[in-house]
Every structure is written in structure tokens, then in C-alpha cells.
Design a protein around this motif. Structure first.
Motif, PDB file in Angstrom:
ATOM      1  N   SER A  11     153.963 126.892  90.106  1.00  0.00           N
ATOM      2  CA  SER A  11     154.253 125.418  91.231  1.00  0.00           C
ATOM      3  C   SER A  11     154.495 125.304  92.326  1.00  0.00           C
ATOM      4  N   LYS A  12     154.665 124.441  92.846  1.00  0.00           N
ATOM      5  CA  LYS A  12     154.552 124.371  94.285  1.00  0.00           C
ATOM      6  C   LYS A  12     156.377 124.579  94.374  1.00  0.00           C
ATOM      7  N   VAL A  13     157.078 124.041  93.781  1.00  0.00           N
ATOM      8  CA  VAL A  13     158.275 124.305  93.615  1.00  0.00           C
ATOM      9  C   VAL A  13     158.772 124.767  93.119  1.00  0.00           C
ATOM     10  N   PRO A  14     160.195 125.408  94.062  1.00  0.00           N
ATOM     11  CA  PRO A  14     161.309 126.770  93.191  1.00  0.00           C
ATOM     12  C   PRO A  14     161.395 126.546  91.424  1.00  0.00           C
ATOM     13  N   ALA A  15     161.594 128.170  91.314  1.00  0.00           N
ATOM     14  CA  ALA A  15     161.903 128.566  90.194  1.00  0.00           C
ATOM     15  C   ALA A  15     163.625 127.937  90.096  1.00  0.00           C
ATOM     16  N   GLN A  64     154.612 119.802 103.632  1.00  0.00           N
ATOM     17  CA  GLN A  64     155.167 120.187 102.355  1.00  0.00           C
ATOM     18  C   GLN A  64     153.612 120.096 101.393  1.00  0.00           C
ATOM     19  N   MET A  65     152.972 118.883 101.556  1.00  0.00           N
ATOM     20  CA  MET A  65     151.924 119.045 100.373  1.00  0.00           C
ATOM     21  C   MET A  65     150.510 119.364 101.373  1.00  0.00           C
ATOM     22  N   ARG A  66     150.696 119.696 102.591  1.00  0.00           N
ATOM     23  CA  ARG A  66     148.788 120.703 102.768  1.00  0.00           C
ATOM     24  C   ARG A  66     149.674 121.868 102.684  1.00  0.00           C
ATOM     25  N   ALA A  67     150.584 122.758 102.270  1.00  0.00           N
ATOM     26  CA  ALA A  67     150.667 123.583 101.926  1.00  0.00           C
ATOM     27  C   ALA A  67     150.632 124.337 100.923  1.00  0.00           C
ATOM     28  N   LYS A  68     149.722 125.775 100.637  1.00  0.00           N
ATOM     29  CA  LYS A  68     149.090 126.261  99.211  1.00  0.00           C
ATOM     30  C   LYS A  68     149.497 126.630  98.270  1.00  0.00           C
ATOM     31  N   LYS A  69     151.043 127.664  98.839  1.00  0.00           N
ATOM     32  CA  LYS A  69     151.089 127.369  97.743  1.00  0.00           C
ATOM     33  C   LYS A  69     153.119 127.231  97.852  1.00  0.00           C
ATOM     34  N   PHE A  70     154.392 127.011  97.035  1.00  0.00           N
ATOM     35  CA  PHE A  70     155.415 127.719  97.506  1.00  0.00           C
ATOM     36  C   PHE A  70     156.555 128.156  98.584  1.00  0.00           C
ATOM     37  N   HIS A  71     156.425 127.219  99.358  1.00  0.00           N
ATOM     38  CA  HIS A  71     157.685 127.982 101.023  1.00  0.00           C
ATOM     39  C   HIS A  71     159.169 127.527 100.773  1.00  0.00           C
ATOM     40  N   PHE A  75     159.823 123.822 101.742  1.00  0.00           N
ATOM     41  CA  PHE A  75     160.662 123.170 100.886  1.00  0.00           C
ATOM     42  C   PHE A  75     162.052 122.789 100.841  1.00  0.00           C
ATOM     43  N   TRP A  76     163.031 123.308 101.580  1.00  0.00           N
ATOM     44  CA  TRP A  76     164.464 122.901 101.702  1.00  0.00           C
ATOM     45  C   TRP A  76     164.675 121.601 102.853  1.00  0.00           C
ATOM     46  N   VAL A  77     163.556 121.994 103.620  1.00  0.00           N
ATOM     47  CA  VAL A  77     164.169 121.139 104.625  1.00  0.00           C
ATOM     48  C   VAL A  77     163.039 120.340 104.275  1.00  0.00           C
ATOM     49  N   THR A  78     162.479 119.480 103.239  1.00  0.00           N
ATOM     50  CA  THR A  78     161.807 118.698 103.222  1.00  0.00           C
ATOM     51  C   THR A  78     162.990 117.886 102.163  1.00  0.00           C
ATOM     52  N   ILE A  79     163.530 119.074 101.121  1.00  0.00           N
ATOM     53  CA  ILE A  79     164.750 118.340 100.368  1.00  0.00           C
ATOM     54  C   ILE A  79     165.256 117.616 101.008  1.00  0.00           C
ATOM     55  N   ILE A  80     166.604 117.992 102.165  1.00  0.00           N
ATOM     56  CA  ILE A  80     167.326 118.342 103.214  1.00  0.00           C
ATOM     57  C   ILE A  80     166.647 116.179 103.940  1.00  0.00           C
ATOM     58  N   ALA A  81     165.719 116.268 103.813  1.00  0.00           N
ATOM     59  CA  ALA A  81     165.346 115.149 104.871  1.00  0.00           C
ATOM     60  C   ALA A  81     165.332 113.734 103.773  1.00  0.00           C
ATOM     61  N   ALA A 136     150.641 115.286  91.499  1.00  0.00           N
ATOM     62  CA  ALA A 136     152.383 115.195  90.921  1.00  0.00           C
ATOM     63  C   ALA A 136     152.885 115.581  92.195  1.00  0.00           C
ATOM     64  N   GLU A 137     152.471 116.082  93.372  1.00  0.00           N
ATOM     65  CA  GLU A 137     153.484 116.129  93.912  1.00  0.00           C
ATOM     66  C   GLU A 137     153.990 114.793  95.209  1.00  0.00           C
ATOM     67  N   ALA A 138     152.513 114.174  95.242  1.00  0.00           N
ATOM     68  CA  ALA A 138     153.452 113.035  95.391  1.00  0.00           C
ATOM     69  C   ALA A 138     154.186 112.094  95.012  1.00  0.00           C
ATOM     70  N   PHE A 139     153.892 111.946  93.184  1.00  0.00           N
ATOM     71  CA  PHE A 139     154.905 111.480  91.960  1.00  0.00           C
ATOM     72  C   PHE A 139     156.264 112.283  92.963  1.00  0.00           C
ATOM     73  N   TYR A 140     156.729 113.177  92.378  1.00  0.00           N
ATOM     74  CA  TYR A 140     157.302 114.109  92.399  1.00  0.00           C
ATOM     75  C   TYR A 140     158.268 113.836  94.075  1.00  0.00           C
ATOM     76  N   TRP A 141     157.974 113.770  95.560  1.00  0.00           N
ATOM     77  CA  TRP A 141     158.849 113.330  96.146  1.00  0.00           C
ATOM     78  C   TRP A 141     159.067 111.988  96.722  1.00  0.00           C
ATOM     79  N   LEU A 142     158.258 111.152  95.700  1.00  0.00           N
ATOM     80  CA  LEU A 142     158.322 109.286  95.639  1.00  0.00           C
ATOM     81  C   LEU A 142     160.382 109.660  94.389  1.00  0.00           C
TER      82      LEU A 142
END
Length: 256
Positions: A11-15, A64-71, A75-81, A136-142
Motif C-alpha cells: 500500500s502507499k500508506v503505512p502499516a 503524495q499521489m504522484r509518489a510511486k511508493k510509500f514515503h 505521507f506524514w507531511v500530508t497528514i499534518i496538512a 482509492a487514494e483520492a477517497f482516502y485523503w478526502l
């Protein structure tokens, strides 16, 4: 062939680990202190603060969505945003528009439930391990943005005397923290859906972070510690950086 199969299951999100929840709580608390620092300490107001953080949020989600894998950092910068824009957006709706905590919470709860149902109906699952496609990622962030905004409104409604339940920051923190403990017990000792428990806990971390953030920076006569919002935000950023540097991070992996 094996490498390709492994990549497809990541997944592109953390465990979801202890480190995940520690950073998530710190990030939601930072969203409160950081959002208030811009809208209140800088006197820019909730609307301008929302515009600033919305722009940051959109930019972070695009990266985040353009990234090819989990970084982890991306990810956490996006969560903070999402937490900062959620703070100013909820404050603008509750206070500037005069909807009130109850009204704002009800609207945001409806939006959150609607987002989860649309996600479930469209893709068949709202599990975080399914975040491997753009849709899926668009739904996740929304969904996350709605949950962060709802959490701010719930935290303020529970803690504040003016228009809220008046339980204070400590009382509200005990309630939300206690509910998270109940969910943890359910995770280990009941067969309740892990996806349901994840989203319930994820949502609860936001009001917990909201009341802890307010407890740190609100005046003493309002039940807070009167810390500078900039100082509190700096300490939280440092804590998150330490967690990112010294705790293991991996992408969520689909179970077979």
C-alpha cells in the motif's frame, strides 16, 4: 515475478503500528497548535488560515499521489496538512459562520459517513491496505480531511464552556483517550472488523489532539498551560521528526 507480486501487494500508506498511532496523535495535536498559530496568533483569521492550509494540503496530496511508493515523510507531511486545514476549517464553520459546535459536528459527520459509503460502494472496501490506486487514494485523503475537520469540532464542542459541553480540556482528553482504550481492547479481544476499529480510532485521535493542543496553548484561566503556540508546535514537530528518524516505517501490506 516475485518482486512484481510484492510490489502489487504494498500500500502507499503505512502499516498500522504503535509508531503510527504515536505520530498520528502528535500530528493531530500539531494541527491544533499550528492552525491556531496562523489564524489566531498571527491574527490572519480562520478564512485566510483555511486558504493557506488548503493550498498546502492540495500541494501535499498531489505530491503524495504522484509518489510511486510509500514515503514516510511525504505521507506524514500530508497528514499534518489535513490536521491544520481541518482546524481552521472547523473553527471557521463553528465560529465565523455561526453554525455552532453541534451543527458543525453534525454536518461534518454526515460528510465523513458519506465519503466512507461512497468509497465502499465504489471500490468494495475502505481498508487501508487497498490504497494502491489513484481512486482509492483520492477517497482516502478526502475521508481523512473530513475526519480531521470533524475531530476539531468534536474536541471543541466537548471541552468548551461557550456553546459546548464544558468538560474542559482534561475532561475531554480523558473521554477521548478512554474511548481509544476501549477500541484497543476490542481489537485484541473481540472479532469486530479491524477496518471499522481502525477508522473509529483514527477519527478519535483528532479530537484528542484538538483538546491536548488547546490544553497546551490556552490561558491558565481557561484551563490551559499558556504555552506559546509556536513553542508547542516546535516541540511537536521535533517529536515527530525523532519518531520518523528512529522508529521503523513500512508500507501496509495486503494479507493473503
Amino acid at each position: 515475478m516475485m518482486e512484481s507480486s510484492t510490489r502489487q501487494t504494498l500500500s502507499k500508506v503505512p502499516a498500522v503500528t504503535l509508531g503510527f498511532w504515536l505520530i498520528k496523535i502528535a500530528a493531530t495535536t500539531l494541527g491544533e497548535t499550528g492552525g491556531d498559530a496562523v489564524s489566531m496568533s498571527m491574527n490572519l483569521g480562520y478564512l485566510v488560515g483555511t486558504a493557506i492550509f488548503a493550498a498546502i494540503f492540495i500541494g501535499a496530496v498531489i505530491v503524495q499521489m504522484r509518489a510511486k511508493k510509500f514515503h514516510p515523510v511525504i505521507f506524514w507531511v500530508t497528514i499534518i496538512a489535513t490536521t491544520t486545514v481541518g482546524t481552521t476549517m472547523a473553527d471557521f464553520a463553528d465560529r465565523s459562520l455561526g453554525i455552532g459546535y453541534a451543527g458543525g459536528s453534525a454536518i461534518l459527520l454526515g460528510l465523513l459517513i458519506g465519503s466512507l459509503l461512497a468509497w465502499k460502494f465504489t471500490l468494495g472496501t475502505v481498508s487501508v491496505v487497498s490504497i494502491r490506486t489513484t481512486k482509492a487514494e483520492a477517497f482516502y485523503w478526502l475521508t481523512i480531511m473530513f475526519s480531521q475537520t470533524l475531530g476539531t469540532a468534536l474536541g471543541d464542542w466537548t471541552a468548551d464552556d461557550d456553546g459546548g459541553l464544558g468538560l474542559g480540556y482534561k475532561g475531554a482528553a480523558l473521554i477521548f483517550g478512554g474511548l481509544m482504550v476501549v477500541l484497543a481492547i476490542m481489537y485484541y479481544w473481540t472479532p469486530v472488523s479491524r477496518t471499522v476499529l481502525f477508522w473509529a480510532t483514527f477519527i478519535l485521535t483528532r479530537p484528542l489532539g484538538a483538546v491536548v493542543g488547546d490544553f497546551l496553548d490556552k490561558p491558565l484561566d481557561h484551563g490551559g498551560l499558556a504555552m506559546s503556540r509556536y513553542t508547542a508546535s516546535g516541540v511537536l514537530v521535533a517529536f515527530i521528526v525523532v519518531c520518523l528518524l528512529f522508529m521503523p516505517h513500512r508500507a501496509a501490506e495486503k494479507a493473503h
